[in-house]
Design a protein around this motif. Structure first.
Motif, PDB file in Angstrom:
ATOM      1  N   ASP A  64       0.840  -1.202   0.000  1.00 43.97           N
ATOM      2  CA  ASP A  64       0.000   0.000   0.000  1.00 43.97           C
ATOM      3  C   ASP A  64       0.872   1.247   0.000  1.00 43.97           C
ATOM      4  N   LEU A  65       0.226   2.377  -0.268  1.00 44.28           N
ATOM      5  CA  LEU A  65       0.869   3.694  -0.198  1.00 44.28           C
ATOM      6  C   LEU A  65       0.241   4.487   0.938  1.00 44.28           C
ATOM      7  N   ILE A  66       1.053   5.278   1.619  1.00 42.80           N
ATOM      8  CA  ILE A  66       0.571   6.248   2.601  1.00 42.80           C
ATOM      9  C   ILE A  66       0.958   7.614   2.064  1.00 42.80           C
ATOM     10  N   VAL A  67      -0.025   8.446   1.766  1.00 45.70           N
ATOM     11  CA  VAL A  67       0.229   9.776   1.216  1.00 45.70           C
ATOM     12  C   VAL A  67       0.202  10.786   2.355  1.00 45.70           C
ATOM     13  N   PRO A  68       1.355  11.398   2.668  1.00 47.34           N
ATOM     14  CA  PRO A  68       1.373  12.414   3.724  1.00 47.34           C
ATOM     15  C   PRO A  68       0.894  13.770   3.201  1.00 47.34           C
ATOM     16  N   LYS A  69       0.566  14.653   4.116  1.00 49.01           N
ATOM     17  CA  LYS A  69       0.229  16.022   3.740  1.00 49.01           C
ATOM     18  C   LYS A  69       1.487  16.646   3.138  1.00 49.01           C
ATOM     19  N   GLN A  70       1.334  17.372   2.009  1.00 51.21           N
ATOM     20  CA  GLN A  70       2.499  17.905   1.309  1.00 51.21           C
ATOM     21  C   GLN A  70       2.120  19.040   0.378  1.00 51.21           C
ATOM     22  N   LYS A  71       3.143  19.845   0.033  1.00 51.90           N
ATOM     23  CA  LYS A  71       2.994  20.894  -0.975  1.00 51.90           C
ATOM     24  C   LYS A  71       3.830  20.487  -2.173  1.00 51.90           C
ATOM     25  N   LEU A  72       3.243  20.609  -3.371  1.00 51.26           N
ATOM     26  CA  LEU A  72       3.873  20.127  -4.591  1.00 51.26           C
ATOM     27  C   LEU A  72       4.371  21.273  -5.455  1.00 51.26           C
ATOM     28  N   ALA A  73       5.474  21.043  -6.154  1.00 55.17           N
ATOM     29  CA  ALA A  73       6.005  21.990  -7.139  1.00 55.17           C
ATOM     30  C   ALA A  73       6.693  21.174  -8.234  1.00 55.17           C
ATOM     31  N   ALA A  74       7.134  21.862  -9.269  1.00 56.48           N
ATOM     32  CA  ALA A  74       7.746  21.174 -10.408  1.00 56.48           C
ATOM     33  C   ALA A  74       9.064  20.504 -10.053  1.00 56.48           C
ATOM     34  N   ALA A  75       9.823  21.080  -9.135  1.00 55.11           N
ATOM     35  CA  ALA A  75      11.155  20.531  -8.849  1.00 55.11           C
ATOM     36  C   ALA A  75      11.376  20.177  -7.389  1.00 55.11           C
ATOM     37  N   THR A  76      10.313  20.155  -6.599  1.00 63.42           N
ATOM     38  CA  THR A  76      10.457  19.781  -5.189  1.00 63.42           C
ATOM     39  C   THR A  76       9.104  19.416  -4.613  1.00 63.42           C
ATOM     40  N   VAL A  77       9.134  18.727  -3.498  1.00 63.89           N
ATOM     41  CA  VAL A  77       7.935  18.441  -2.725  1.00 63.89           C
ATOM     42  C   VAL A  77       8.263  18.761  -1.274  1.00 63.89           C
ATOM     43  N   ASP A  78       7.355  19.415  -0.585  1.00 67.34           N
ATOM     44  CA  ASP A  78       7.551  19.816   0.803  1.00 67.34           C
ATOM     45  C   ASP A  78       6.563  19.038   1.661  1.00 67.34           C
ATOM     46  N   VAL A  79       7.054  18.007   2.359  1.00 65.86           N
ATOM     47  CA  VAL A  79       6.212  17.153   3.188  1.00 65.86           C
ATOM     48  C   VAL A  79       6.007  17.830   4.534  1.00 65.86           C
ATOM     49  N   ASP A  80       4.773  17.820   5.015  1.00 69.84           N
ATOM     50  CA  ASP A  80       4.434  18.369   6.327  1.00 69.84           C
ATOM     51  C   ASP A  80       4.738  17.301   7.373  1.00 69.84           C
ATOM     52  N   PHE A  81       5.931  17.368   7.973  1.00 70.87           N
ATOM     53  CA  PHE A  81       6.352  16.349   8.929  1.00 70.87           C
ATOM     54  C   PHE A  81       5.654  16.472  10.274  1.00 70.87           C
ATOM     55  N   SER A  82       4.839  17.506  10.474  1.00 70.77           N
ATOM     56  CA  SER A  82       4.117  17.633  11.737  1.00 70.77           C
ATOM     57  C   SER A  82       2.856  16.765  11.763  1.00 70.77           C
ATOM     58  N   GLU A  83       2.439  16.262  10.602  1.00 66.05           N
ATOM     59  CA  GLU A  83       1.246  15.428  10.544  1.00 66.05           C
ATOM     60  C   GLU A  83       1.485  14.110  11.279  1.00 66.05           C
ATOM     61  N   GLU A  84       0.507  13.705  12.071  1.00 66.97           N
ATOM     62  CA  GLU A  84       0.588  12.426  12.779  1.00 66.97           C
ATOM     63  C   GLU A  84       0.235  11.305  11.804  1.00 66.97           C
ATOM     64  N   LEU A  85       1.189  10.424  11.542  1.00 64.14           N
ATOM     65  CA  LEU A  85       0.969   9.300  10.631  1.00 64.14           C
ATOM     66  C   LEU A  85       1.311   7.999  11.330  1.00 64.14           C
ATOM     67  N   ASN A  86       0.601   6.955  10.998  1.00 68.32           N
ATOM     68  CA  ASN A  86       0.962   5.625  11.462  1.00 68.32           C
ATOM     69  C   ASN A  86       1.912   5.037  10.426  1.00 68.32           C
ATOM     70  N   LEU A  87       3.188   4.975  10.763  1.00 65.06           N
ATOM     71  CA  LEU A  87       4.188   4.472   9.825  1.00 65.06           C
ATOM     72  C   LEU A  87       4.566   3.020  10.094  1.00 65.06           C
ATOM     73  N   ASP A  88       3.742   2.328  10.873  1.00 61.81           N
ATOM     74  CA  ASP A  88       3.994   0.902  11.088  1.00 61.81           C
ATOM     75  C   ASP A  88       3.966   0.182   9.745  1.00 61.81           C
ATOM     76  N   GLY A  89       4.968  -0.611   9.495  1.00 60.00           N
ATOM     77  CA  GLY A  89       5.030  -1.365   8.252  1.00 60.00           C
ATOM     78  C   GLY A  89       5.600  -0.601   7.070  1.00 60.00           C
ATOM     79  N   VAL A  90       6.043   0.650   7.282  1.00 62.48           N
ATOM     80  CA  VAL A  90       6.632   1.412   6.182  1.00 62.48           C
ATOM     81  C   VAL A  90       8.037   0.888   5.911  1.00 62.48           C
ATOM     82  N   ILE A  91       8.275   0.531   4.637  1.00 59.44           N
ATOM     83  CA  ILE A  91       9.582   0.002   4.252  1.00 59.44           C
ATOM     84  C   ILE A  91      10.306   0.909   3.267  1.00 59.44           C
ATOM     85  N   GLY A  92       9.668   2.033   2.893  1.00 57.53           N
ATOM     86  CA  GLY A  92      10.330   2.900   1.931  1.00 57.53           C
ATOM     87  C   GLY A  92       9.503   4.092   1.549  1.00 57.53           C
ATOM     88  N   SER A  93       9.985   4.771   0.513  1.00 62.85           N
ATOM     89  CA  SER A  93       9.263   5.926  -0.015  1.00 62.85           C
ATOM     90  C   SER A  93       9.365   5.921  -1.536  1.00 62.85           C
TER      91      SER A  93
END
Length: 189
Positions: A64-93
């Motif tokens: 599965d994919l977990i999509v975090p809160k983020q701001k998108l642009a053509a050459a970067t993505v800014d992830v909102d690391f303050s969002e509470e996420l359940n990352l159990d089982g996350v093996i990558g990005s």
């Protein structure tokens, strides 16, 4: 838990002792559909998602994919690391390079690849995958992996994209400068 990237992990480009076996990263069909849906929805913007899955022997299975809160642009993505996420089982990005091609930039190699065992970059033309392998000396080596996808699926792409859209906003276009950083070589192996 907040989601972040670990930049303290030592990743080397080569090792004189370990060549390593071929590693495969297998995407369940539903994951491939979700990735393709994001590529169609945001064809010229970078985005990021976390890969949920498990290890099977020396291979990885992404379920599965977990999509975090983020701001998108053509050459970067800014992830909102303050969002509470359940990352159990996350093996990558996974993140997109949209029309730029699938490659790991120096910034990716410095921040994303050391953070998780599996890293994928996807573009409108191709995909690239790297895995982080632990070496006998305790360092890690990043190496290319085989990426495969099963062939049939039933996914509610509208519901998935509605949830993803709720967490993604665009940023104003900014002029970004690429930098180059040489990967260290492991001298202790």
């Amino acid at each position: 838990k907040g989601a972040g990237f670990h930049t303290g992990t030592q990743v080397v480009e080569t090792c004189g002792v370990v060549c390593g076996e071929t590693v495969e990263v297998k995407l369940l069909p539903s994951v491939a559909v979700k990735i393709n849906s994001l590529m169609l929805e945001f064809p010229s913007l970078e985005w990021l998602a976390y890969l949920k899955g498990k290890v099977e022997g020396s291979d990885y299975v992404v379920s599965d994919l977990i999509v975090p809160k983020q701001k998108l642009a053509a050459a970067t993505v800014d992830v909102d690391f303050s969002e509470e996420l359940n990352l159990d089982g996350v093996i990558g990005s996974i993140h997109s390079h949209h029309t730029m091609g699938a490659f790991f930039s120096p910034q990716d190699e410095a921040s994303i690849v050391p953070s998780y065992p599996v890293s994928i970059v996807v573009s409108t033309k191709d995909w690239a995958c790297r895995v982080r392998q632990e070496l006998p000396c305790g360092n890690f080596m990043a190496k290319d992996a085989i990426l495969s996808v099963a062939t049939s699926v039933n996914v509610d792409t509208e519901a998935f994209l509605a949830a993803a859209r709720a967490k993604m906003t665009t940023m104003p276009t900014t002029n970004f400068t690429n930098y180059h950083r040489a990967m260290p070589t492991c001298l202790s192996c």
